[in-house]
Scaffold this motif. Structure first.
Motif, mmCIF file in Angstrom:
data_model
loop_
_atom_site.group_PDB
_atom_site.id
_atom_site.type_symbol
_atom_site.label_atom_id
_atom_site.label_comp_id
_atom_site.label_asym_id
_atom_site.label_seq_id
_atom_site.Cartn_x
_atom_site.Cartn_y
_atom_site.Cartn_z
ATOM 1 N N ALA A 75 0.837 -1.203 0.000
ATOM 2 C CA ALA A 75 0.000 0.000 0.000
ATOM 3 C C ALA A 75 0.873 1.254 0.000
ATOM 4 N N HIS A 76 1.893 1.266 0.844
ATOM 5 C CA HIS A 76 2.810 2.410 0.909
ATOM 6 C C HIS A 76 3.475 2.634 -0.450
ATOM 7 N N ASN A 77 4.020 1.573 -1.029
ATOM 8 C CA ASN A 77 4.724 1.702 -2.312
ATOM 9 C C ASN A 77 3.785 2.156 -3.421
ATOM 10 N N THR A 78 2.558 1.686 -3.388
ATOM 11 C CA THR A 78 1.576 2.106 -4.395
ATOM 12 C C THR A 78 1.288 3.596 -4.266
ATOM 13 N N LEU A 79 1.113 4.077 -3.043
ATOM 14 C CA LEU A 79 0.869 5.513 -2.845
ATOM 15 C C LEU A 79 2.080 6.346 -3.259
ATOM 16 N N VAL A 80 3.282 5.851 -2.991
ATOM 17 C CA VAL A 80 4.491 6.568 -3.415
ATOM 18 C C VAL A 80 4.532 6.647 -4.942
ATOM 19 N N LEU A 81 4.237 5.528 -5.621
ATOM 20 C CA LEU A 81 4.261 5.543 -7.087
ATOM 21 C C LEU A 81 3.171 6.455 -7.651
ATOM 22 N N MET A 82 2.023 6.507 -6.983
ATOM 23 C CA MET A 82 0.963 7.416 -7.440
ATOM 24 C C MET A 82 1.452 8.868 -7.371
#
Length: 143
Positions: free
Chosen positions: A112-119
């Motif tokens: 979830a963290h990595n997805t938000l960072v990529l967003m």
């Protein structure tokens, strides 16, 4: 009958498996090893049709194919973000991220963290990390 007790009888169409087939396979992944699946099977199954099933499998700590399901979540997230949500709906990805943040363990919180960072920073996309399992293997949290 629990998911773990389901007997995997094979895929009617391995290129487009049904959710129940994927779920049964995930609890008996040795019955049809990944190496015997069609080329890029991970990319083929990481779409909107199976993402709910893959998410459930990735959330299930008892699932033998959990890391595969998590890998597919990384592919799904990257595909949506890289296409500016033409490939997958932003709302669906956000809902999955929120569920992972609320109910997930460390692996899912990292996804979830990595997805938000990529967003927030799509330029951080790296094919090896997102589509070839690099982030699943390393457990790295992006910054």
């Amino acid at each position: 009958m629990s998911l773990q007790q389901s007997v995997f009888r094979g895929f009617a169409n391995p290129v487009d498996p049904a959710p129940d087939e994927l779920r049964a396979w995930a609890f008996q992944p040795g019955s049809v090893p990944l190496e015997s699946m069609p080329k890029d099977w991970d990319l083929l199954v990481s779409g909107d049709r199976l993402i709910g099933t893959l998410f459930d499998l990735a959330m299930d700590r008892s699932c033998p194919a959990r890391r595969f399901a998590l890998h597919c979540l990384y592919i799904y997230a990257a595909d949506g973000i890289r296409t500016n949500f033409k490939a997958h709906p932003r709302r669906r990805l956000r809902k999955l991220v929120e569920q992972a943040q609320e109910l997930g363990d460390e692996m899912m919180l990292t996804w979830a963290h990595n997805t938000l960072v990529l967003m927030a920073k799509p330029q951080l996309f790296d094919y090896h990390n997102w589509c070839e399992g690099g982030l699943v293997r390393s457990g790295q949290r992006l910054s």
